[in-house]
Enzyme design. Sequence first.
Site, PDB file in Angstrom:
ATOM      1  N   GLU A 147       0.837  -1.201   0.000  1.00 56.48           N
ATOM      2  CA  GLU A 147       0.000   0.000   0.000  1.00 56.48           C
ATOM      3  C   GLU A 147       0.869   1.247   0.000  1.00 56.48           C
ATOM      4  OE1 GLU A 147      -3.517   1.997   2.811  1.00 56.48           O
ATOM      5  OE2 GLU A 147      -2.228   0.413   3.614  1.00 56.48           O
ATOM      6  N   ASP A 182      -5.557   2.853  -1.926  1.00 57.17           N
ATOM      7  CA  ASP A 182      -6.324   3.670  -0.994  1.00 57.17           C
ATOM      8  C   ASP A 182      -6.592   5.022  -1.643  1.00 57.17           C
ATOM      9  OD1 ASP A 182      -6.987   5.547   1.168  1.00 57.17           O
ATOM     10  OD2 ASP A 182      -6.502   3.882   2.506  1.00 57.17           O
ATOM     11  N   GLN A 207      -9.448   0.902  -0.628  1.00 54.62           N
ATOM     12  CA  GLN A 207      -9.943   1.531   0.591  1.00 54.62           C
ATOM     13  C   GLN A 207     -10.332   2.976   0.290  1.00 54.62           C
ATOM     14  OE1 GLN A 207      -6.610   0.768   3.270  1.00 54.62           O
ATOM     15  NE2 GLN A 207      -7.729  -0.899   4.231  1.00 54.62           N
ATOM     16  N   GLU A 243     -12.319   2.777   5.411  1.00 52.37           N
ATOM     17  CA  GLU A 243     -11.296   3.047   6.426  1.00 52.37           C
ATOM     18  C   GLU A 243     -11.365   4.519   6.832  1.00 52.37           C
ATOM     19  OE1 GLU A 243      -6.705   1.678   7.235  1.00 52.37           O
ATOM     20  OE2 GLU A 243      -7.137   2.734   5.368  1.00 52.37           O
TER      21      GLU A 243
END
Length: 254
Positions: A147, A182, A207, A243
């Site tokens: 990530e 993300d 996310q 998240e």
Amino acid sequence: MPRFAANISLMYQDKPFIERFAKAKQDGFQAVECQFPYPEFTGASLQDIRRELDHQALEMVLHNLWPGRWSEGDRGLAAMPGRQAEFKDHLGRTIEYAQALGVPRLNCLAGLMQDGRPSAVQDEVLIDNLTWAAKELQAAGLSLMIEAINTHDMPGFYLHHSQQAIEILMQVASNNISFQYDAYHMHRMGEDILEIEAIMPLIGHIQIADHPGRHEPGTGEIPYAAFFDLLDDLDYRGWVGCEYTILERANFFS
């Protein structure tokens, strides 16, 4: 519409960790994810988490590898020279948790930059560690991800742009690794989240959170309605992890 999983490390923080599963179920989620399921972070045992997943009929779709000594400033170990043995020593515990909880994919935090910028030395350590971990996880029936995290919320994080993470991923000698994208972090780094078609084949999990504030979609400036339409257009079939900390009542299921 994508499938959404509640990130119970950030959501429902007014409740003890073990009580957040019921809140996620009450809000209509069929799956959850968490950052670190280990007792040092949750105050809950592995057995308690497994029992609550079963009781609420929830699937846990993601958690992270052991991040190192978080309270002492660690933000992952994979890119940290001199700590390769520590990285490897803790992988067995992560595998134990994932298998016991039925988690199919694990996210690896790279750690922090040394001397304030990425380096060839850290790249080499990261690639070697990821190659080893991807092989170990494949043998255990699990998938590995990496990530990129924005350097506003996490100053000095080693992987902080999509392209940087993809370049590392492409050098790992395994097909058992993908990119955890993300949208919140990449938006904060100035990337256009509506320009992901080229990297979509490498994305294994997504996310979200809005900006400013890291709250739910619709509370800030990120174009999530268009982003969710794009995921449908690109036939994304994975999970989207929520998240964020809750500012208002989100309802993805109406």
